[in-house]
Every structure is written in C-alpha cells, then in structure tokens.
Design a protein around this motif. Structure first.
Motif, short mmCIF file in Angstrom:
data_model
loop_
_atom_site.label_atom_id
_atom_site.label_comp_id
_atom_site.label_asym_id
_atom_site.label_seq_id
_atom_site.Cartn_x
_atom_site.Cartn_y
_atom_site.Cartn_z
N MET A 1 49.51 67.84 25.78
CA MET A 1 48.92 66.52 26.03
C MET A 1 48.97 65.68 24.75
N LYS A 2 49.40 64.41 24.88
CA LYS A 2 49.43 63.52 23.70
C LYS A 2 48.19 62.64 23.72
N ILE A 3 47.42 62.71 22.66
CA ILE A 3 46.17 61.95 22.61
C ILE A 3 46.15 61.03 21.40
N LEU A 4 45.86 59.75 21.65
CA LEU A 4 45.65 58.78 20.57
C LEU A 4 44.15 58.59 20.42
N LEU A 5 43.65 58.81 19.19
CA LEU A 5 42.22 58.71 18.92
C LEU A 5 41.97 57.51 18.02
N THR A 6 41.32 56.46 18.57
CA THR A 6 40.99 55.31 17.72
C THR A 6 39.65 55.60 17.03
N GLY A 7 39.45 55.06 15.84
CA GLY A 7 38.22 55.34 15.10
C GLY A 7 38.13 56.79 14.67
N ALA A 8 39.31 57.39 14.43
CA ALA A 8 39.38 58.82 14.16
C ALA A 8 38.71 59.23 12.86
N GLY A 9 38.50 58.26 11.96
CA GLY A 9 37.90 58.59 10.67
C GLY A 9 36.38 58.61 10.69
N GLY A 10 35.78 58.34 11.85
CA GLY A 10 34.32 58.25 11.93
C GLY A 10 33.63 59.59 12.10
N GLN A 11 32.31 59.52 12.29
CA GLN A 11 31.49 60.73 12.39
C GLN A 11 31.96 61.63 13.55
N VAL A 12 32.23 61.03 14.70
CA VAL A 12 32.61 61.82 15.87
C VAL A 12 34.08 62.21 15.80
N GLY A 13 34.95 61.23 15.48
CA GLY A 13 36.38 61.49 15.45
C GLY A 13 36.75 62.59 14.46
N THR A 14 36.12 62.58 13.30
CA THR A 14 36.42 63.59 12.27
C THR A 14 36.19 65.00 12.82
N ASP A 15 35.12 65.18 13.58
CA ASP A 15 34.83 66.50 14.13
C ASP A 15 35.68 66.83 15.34
N PRO A 36 42.03 60.14 5.61
CA PRO A 36 41.09 60.85 4.73
C PRO A 36 41.70 62.14 4.19
N ALA A 37 41.19 62.59 3.06
CA ALA A 37 41.74 63.80 2.44
C ALA A 37 41.60 65.01 3.35
N ASP A 41 46.99 68.18 8.54
CA ASP A 41 48.37 67.70 8.37
C ASP A 41 49.03 67.35 9.70
N ALA A 42 48.67 68.08 10.75
CA ALA A 42 49.36 67.89 12.04
C ALA A 42 49.04 66.55 12.69
N VAL A 43 48.01 65.87 12.20
CA VAL A 43 47.64 64.58 12.80
C VAL A 43 48.51 63.47 12.23
N GLN A 44 49.09 62.68 13.13
CA GLN A 44 49.86 61.50 12.70
C GLN A 44 48.85 60.37 12.49
N TRP A 45 48.67 59.91 11.25
CA TRP A 45 47.64 58.90 10.94
C TRP A 45 48.26 57.52 10.85
N VAL A 46 47.78 56.59 11.65
CA VAL A 46 48.27 55.21 11.60
C VAL A 46 47.12 54.31 11.17
N GLN A 47 47.29 53.66 10.01
CA GLN A 47 46.24 52.76 9.54
C GLN A 47 46.47 51.37 10.15
N GLY A 48 45.49 50.87 10.88
CA GLY A 48 45.65 49.57 11.52
C GLY A 48 44.33 49.02 12.01
N ASP A 49 44.38 47.77 12.45
CA ASP A 49 43.16 47.06 12.86
C ASP A 49 43.15 46.89 14.37
N ILE A 50 42.15 47.44 15.01
CA ILE A 50 42.05 47.43 16.47
C ILE A 50 41.92 46.02 17.03
N THR A 51 41.48 45.06 16.19
CA THR A 51 41.33 43.68 16.67
C THR A 51 42.68 42.97 16.77
N GLN A 52 43.73 43.59 16.22
CA GLN A 52 45.06 42.96 16.21
C GLN A 52 45.93 43.59 17.30
#
Ligand SMILES: NC(=O)c1ccc[n+]([C@@H]2O[C@H](COP(=O)([O-])OP(=O)(O)OC[C@H]3O[C@@H](n4cnc5c(N)ncnc54)[C@H](O)[C@@H]3O)[C@@H](O)[C@H]2O)c1
Length: 320
Positions: A1-15, A36-37, A41-52
C-alpha cells in the motif's frame, strides 16, 4: 500500500511513520518542515506547503498514493495566535488535498479531526451528532473540513473517513497546550518531584494514549467501507479527573508533591470541552476498543518519560 502522510513531522505523524513501514507500506511524507534527523531512511520526505495547490498536486501526481493520511494542521492554541494562517492551512490545505485526490484518483483520504469541534453547552456524554458550535478557529476549520470531505465523497466518490481525537498523551515534554497538566504531572513529578496543575482537581476531559490513537487510525483506514455508517467517528479511551491522574502518579513516584491552582483562562477553555465522549458508532461499525486505561498508560509511560528526561538532561520544553 502506498501512503502519503501530510504533517508527518508532527506529534502523531512522527509516531505513525515507523508503524506504517513496519507493516510494509511504501510511505511518502509531506511537511513544511525539513526532514527530521529521526525520520527513517525508507520514508520519502517532500518538504512543501499544504496551502499551495501546485505543491500538493506535484507530490500526489509523482507518488500516486493509494491513501492520503491528512494530518497537517495548525492546532488550537497556535490557531488563536495566527488565525488567518490556521484558516489557510486547515481549510485551503484540506481542499488542496481533496482536489489532488480527485484529480489523481486517490482512493481514500483519512482525516484527523478533534474534540475541539464541539462547543459550549454540551451534554455530560457527547455523541457523534451533537450540534457542532466551536468557538476557536481550530475547531471551526475542523468542522468545515469534516463537511468538505463528506461532500467530496458524495460528489466525487472519494472514500473520506476519519476520527475525532481526544487529547493525546505520549512520552514527550509538553509544549504549552491546555491539556498539558496531565503529562506535566509525570514529567515534572520525575524531574523535580513536584508539579502544580493549572486546573481544578475535579477537571475532567477525554484523553487517549498515543499507541491507542495510532491503532485507531490504522484500524479505521483498513475497515471495509461497507461496514461504515458515517465519515467521522468519535473515539474514546479515558476521562480521568486531574486528581485521578495525580493519584496514578503518586502511587508510582513515592513522595511526589502534586497540587492544584486553577488558572482562569486555561480553566475556561478546558471547561468548554466535553468530559466524556460516546464512541458507540466506532465500536459498532469497525470494532474500536481502547487498550490503555489510566493505570496501564501510567505503567507504560513513566519509564519512557524517564528515558526521555535522561536523554535530554532535564531538557528544555519542546512542542508536544
Ligand atoms: N495531538 C493531539 O492531541 C491532537 C488532538 C486532536 C486532533 N489532532 C489532529 O491530529 C493531526 C496531527 O496532530 P499533531 O499533534 O501531530 O500536530 P503537530 O502540530 O504536532 O503537527 C502538525 C504538522 O503539520 C505541519 N504543517 C503545518 N503547516 C503546514 C503546511 N502549511 N504545510 C505542510 N505541513 C504543515 C507541521 O510542520 C507539523 O509537522 C492534526 O490534524 C490535529 O488537528 C491532534
């Protein structure tokens, strides 16, 4: 399953990230924050703004997720400080995610709502369908997000589902939220041997331990659509009074001094929240059942808080 997680750096997403990887999902993360440090490694991290919208479209077009777990938001206290940004992130961001899902054929959107959708004048036990009359920017944008998602399902057939989280507790250092008194009893109880809660001893709101919250996300996301009778579900776990939390801490940290002195501003916010949630629909439709009561949570949490304090040498507060 391919899952895109927005807000992944937050309290819930991190866990949640390690749990998704652990069950074999391919995961992309979208967050305005840099990778985040601690991000696996397996997570593909995309830095971007959800309002755009173009940035959201780009990541959905490129990754082609089966499901989007939409967590990016500005939460309650910050939402009152920067209300227009909260509107943009919570409203435009949610619309951008739903629009991208429509354009690029994402099957399911999972939405994280909150008990902040409720307002004053609630019954003692609050069900899914009480009138939603929030008084905060956070609460009103989450109500609108719930309704917008339901409209996308009705109009375009996108499977939209989600939960209303209670206050979540995990092993962190609290960062200034209204429900922080609960975790502070454990943290300062260990760190300094004392804590004065900013609420009355009989204050009572719904809480949930993070492992239960993460399991709720995965179980509802995996439930067959045919079993679901609604889009958004209350989920409940525990509703201890502040005094009951103090007793759980006192029985585990001998000699700890836990007292109460109500702060009128934070007490007023707390008093406007539900005391107890009715989650009968979640229990009936997809078998929701919390695992951690106050005692079990306390047993699991204290050693983790102890390790955290040790690793940060007493640490500065970090956002929780
Ligand atoms: N933590 C709780 O107690 C709680 C309770 C109820 C509901 N929720 C909901 O659960 C979800 C996750 O909450 P959390 O505690 O992890 O929140 P958080 O504040 O810890 O994390 C939110 C994340 O969203 C990101 N973000 C903010 N603006 C963004 C933007 N413009 N573009 C992209 N990313 C952006 C932030 O960088 C952050 O990583 C939220 O939708 C929240 O409303 C949380």
């Amino acid at each position: 399953m391919k899952i895109l997680l927005t807000g992944a750096g937050g309290q819930v997403g991190t866990d949640l990230l390690p749990l998704l990887l652990g069950r074999g999902d391919e995961v992309a993360a979208f967050d305005i924050a840099p990778r985040p440090a601690h991000c696996p490694d397996a997570v593909q991290w995309v830095q971007g703004d959800i309002t755009q919208a173009p940035e959201v479209n780009d990541v959905v077009r490129a990754f082609q997720p089966d499901r989007i777990f939409h967590f990016a938001a500005i939460l309650s206290a910050k939402g009152e400080q920067i209300p227009h940004r909260a509107w943009a992130v919570n409203m435009d961001g949610t619309r951008n995610v739903l629009e991208a899902a429509r354009q690029f054929g994402v099957a399911q959107i999972f939405y994280t709502s909150t008990i902040a959708v409720f307002g004053d004048g609630l019954p003692d036990v609050v069900g899914d369908d009480v009138p939603l009359q929030p008084t905060t920017m956070y609460g009103l944008t989450k109500v609108a997000g719930e309704l917008l998602g339901a409209w996308y399902q009705q109009t375009y057939g996108i499977d939209f589902r989600g939960v209303r989280f209670p206050g979540l507790i995990n092993a962190g250092i609290p960062g200034g939220g209204t429900s922080d008194y609960a975790l502070f009893m454990y943290v300062d109880g260990l760190r300094t041997g004392a804590y004065e809660s900013f609420v009355e001893a009989d204050s009572k709101i719904p809480f949930m331990y993070m492992p239960d919250a993460l399991r709720a996300v995965l179980e509802l996301s995996d439930a067959p659509r045919s079993a679901l009778t609604r889009n958004i579900y209350n989920i409940a776990a525990i509703s201890p009074t502040a005094e009951e939390i103090a007793d759980a801490v006192r029985s585990r940290i001998p000699g700890v001094n836990l007292t109460f002195k109500s702060d009128p501003v934070r007490q007023a916010i707390l008093d406007s929240w539900p005391e107890v949630l009715d989650d009968a629909n979640a229990r009936a439709d997809w078998g929701w059942a919390h695992e951690f009561d106050l005692e079990k949570m306390s047993d699991d949490l204290l050693p983790k808080v102890k390790a955290l304090i040790g690793s940060s040498e007493g640490g500065e507060p970090v956002p929780a």
